[in-house]
Design a protein around this motif. Sequence first.
Motif, PDB file in Angstrom:
ATOM      1  N   PRO A  52      66.136  64.285  57.467  1.00 41.82           N
ATOM      2  CA  PRO A  52      65.934  62.975  58.083  1.00 41.82           C
ATOM      3  C   PRO A  52      64.501  62.482  57.917  1.00 41.82           C
ATOM      4  CG  PRO A  52      67.075  64.461  59.591  1.00 41.82           C
ATOM      5  CD  PRO A  52      66.596  65.297  58.445  1.00 41.82           C
ATOM      6  N   VAL A  53      64.373  61.168  57.747  1.00 36.20           N
ATOM      7  CA  VAL A  53      63.062  60.529  57.585  1.00 36.20           C
ATOM      8  C   VAL A  53      62.852  59.547  58.724  1.00 36.20           C
ATOM      9  CG1 VAL A  53      61.610  59.087  56.119  1.00 36.20           C
ATOM     10  CG2 VAL A  53      63.152  60.767  55.077  1.00 36.20           C
ATOM     11  N   VAL A  54      61.732  59.721  59.422  1.00 27.97           N
ATOM     12  CA  VAL A  54      61.338  58.818  60.510  1.00 27.97           C
ATOM     13  C   VAL A  54      60.092  58.066  60.060  1.00 27.97           C
ATOM     14  CG1 VAL A  54      60.599  58.647  62.917  1.00 27.97           C
ATOM     15  CG2 VAL A  54      62.237  60.428  62.225  1.00 27.97           C
ATOM     16  N   VAL A  55      60.127  56.752  60.138  1.00 21.92           N
ATOM     17  CA  VAL A  55      58.977  55.933  59.767  1.00 21.92           C
ATOM     18  C   VAL A  55      58.379  55.313  61.028  1.00 21.92           C
ATOM     19  CG1 VAL A  55      58.252  53.815  58.595  1.00 21.92           C
ATOM     20  CG2 VAL A  55      59.686  55.476  57.403  1.00 21.92           C
ATOM     21  N   VAL A  56      57.070  55.471  61.155  1.00 19.59           N
ATOM     22  CA  VAL A  56      56.338  55.004  62.334  1.00 19.59           C
ATOM     23  C   VAL A  56      55.351  53.934  61.909  1.00 19.59           C
ATOM     24  CG1 VAL A  56      54.805  55.702  64.213  1.00 19.59           C
ATOM     25  CG2 VAL A  56      56.526  57.308  63.351  1.00 19.59           C
ATOM     26  N   ARG A  57      55.196  52.918  62.739  1.00 18.23           N
ATOM     27  CA  ARG A  57      54.118  51.941  62.506  1.00 18.23           C
ATOM     28  C   ARG A  57      53.401  51.683  63.820  1.00 18.23           C
ATOM     29  NH1 ARG A  57      56.649  45.893  61.497  1.00 18.23           N
ATOM     30  NH2 ARG A  57      57.946  45.782  63.358  1.00 18.23           N
ATOM     31  N   HIS A  58      52.134  51.316  63.694  1.00 22.32           N
ATOM     32  CA  HIS A  58      51.278  51.136  64.865  1.00 22.32           C
ATOM     33  C   HIS A  58      51.120  49.658  65.189  1.00 22.32           C
ATOM     34  CE1 HIS A  58      48.335  52.486  67.793  1.00 22.32           C
ATOM     35  NE2 HIS A  58      47.574  51.467  67.430  1.00 22.32           N
ATOM     36  N   GLN A  59      51.161  49.355  66.468  1.00 28.11           N
ATOM     37  CA  GLN A  59      50.927  47.995  66.946  1.00 28.11           C
ATOM     38  C   GLN A  59      49.776  48.008  67.928  1.00 28.11           C
ATOM     39  OE1 GLN A  59      54.142  46.158  69.125  1.00 28.11           O
ATOM     40  NE2 GLN A  59      53.280  44.110  68.862  1.00 28.11           N
ATOM     41  N   ALA A  60      48.720  47.262  67.609  1.00 30.77           N
ATOM     42  CA  ALA A  60      47.562  47.160  68.490  1.00 30.77           C
ATOM     43  C   ALA A  60      47.787  46.067  69.528  1.00 30.77           C
ATOM     44  CB  ALA A  60      46.309  46.855  67.677  1.00 30.77           C
ATOM     45  N   PRO A  61      47.020  46.087  70.621  1.00 34.49           N
ATOM     46  CA  PRO A  61      47.146  45.019  71.619  1.00 34.49           C
ATOM     47  C   PRO A  61      46.857  43.653  71.023  1.00 34.49           C
ATOM     48  CG  PRO A  61      45.871  46.866  72.480  1.00 34.49           C
ATOM     49  CD  PRO A  61      46.046  47.124  71.020  1.00 34.49           C
ATOM     50  N   ALA A  62      47.436  42.645  71.598  1.00 32.99           N
ATOM     51  CA  ALA A  62      47.212  41.277  71.122  1.00 32.99           C
ATOM     52  C   ALA A  62      45.721  40.964  71.095  1.00 32.99           C
ATOM     53  CB  ALA A  62      47.935  40.284  72.028  1.00 32.99           C
ATOM     54  N   GLY A  63      45.284  40.372  70.000  1.00 27.58           N
ATOM     55  CA  GLY A  63      43.882  40.003  69.864  1.00 27.58           C
ATOM     56  C   GLY A  63      43.027  41.043  69.183  1.00 27.58           C
ATOM     57  N   ALA A  64      43.561  42.259  68.979  1.00 27.02           N
ATOM     58  CA  ALA A  64      42.813  43.303  68.274  1.00 27.02           C
ATOM     59  C   ALA A  64      42.616  42.887  66.816  1.00 27.02           C
ATOM     60  CB  ALA A  64      43.540  44.630  68.358  1.00 27.02           C
ATOM     61  N   PRO A  65      41.531  43.363  66.186  1.00 28.27           N
ATOM     62  CA  PRO A  65      41.245  42.923  64.815  1.00 28.27           C
ATOM     63  C   PRO A  65      42.125  43.560  63.753  1.00 28.27           C
ATOM     64  CG  PRO A  65      39.593  44.493  65.550  1.00 28.27           C
ATOM     65  CD  PRO A  65      40.458  44.201  66.744  1.00 28.27           C
ATOM     66  N   VAL A  66      42.859  44.604  64.102  1.00 22.96           N
ATOM     67  CA  VAL A  66      43.717  45.286  63.131  1.00 22.96           C
ATOM     68  C   VAL A  66      45.073  45.601  63.769  1.00 22.96           C
ATOM     69  CG1 VAL A  66      41.849  46.315  61.764  1.00 22.96           C
ATOM     70  CG2 VAL A  66      42.684  47.507  63.797  1.00 22.96           C
TER      71      VAL A  66
END
Length: 215
Positions: A52-66
């Motif tokens: 099995p393959v799990v793909v993760v992505r990161h979400q920064a708080p609103a207004g963060a530069p990245v």
Amino acid sequence: MSKSPLRRALVVIDVQNEYFEGGGLPIAHPPISQTLPNVLRAMDAARAAGVPVVVVRHQAPAGAPVFQLDTVNGQLHPEVARRETDHRITKTLPSAFTGTDLADWLARHGITTLAVAGYMTHNCNASTVFEAMHRGLQVEYLADASGSLPYANAAGQATAEEIHRVFSVVFHSNFAAVVRTHDWIQAVQAGLPLEKDNVLMSNRRARADHAATAV
């Protein structure tokens, strides 16, 4: 007590455009031109072997530069995004376990060994490796399918190579079997486990090497 049967999953962490040319945090070592193909090779090999393959992505708080998910840089790299996966996770903290359903998903699927690839070695990958080991999982780290960037702050400075190398050595001493993608794929195809080292022997070797060079 017998060991649980080997059941791997591959977790691909934060292979987002932010880490590539034009992004806010370009990976420096190993070069992205080497590590991205290895991430993709690992994903394809896992799929072919039924891992099995799990793909993760990161979400920064609103207004963060990245890591804003509504921007191009916050999106998964297109080559990762187009591949079939078994589970997808969005996280807001470094560890892929924190605030997500990853632990429950792994438990439901009987996963005993978590292989980690993606970015960054010293941040989200490290957090995930440490927590996976603490949760009783065996961990494998694909060192040439991950990478770091340089830092300089009030505590000092370090190159991307130094950061990636030191974290890899520390992982292998206690937390994860650190391997090349080629070797990981061979182990997957053969259904064989990969072994990490231990703190005592890692230290003894370093002391012996130092004593030998001091003579």
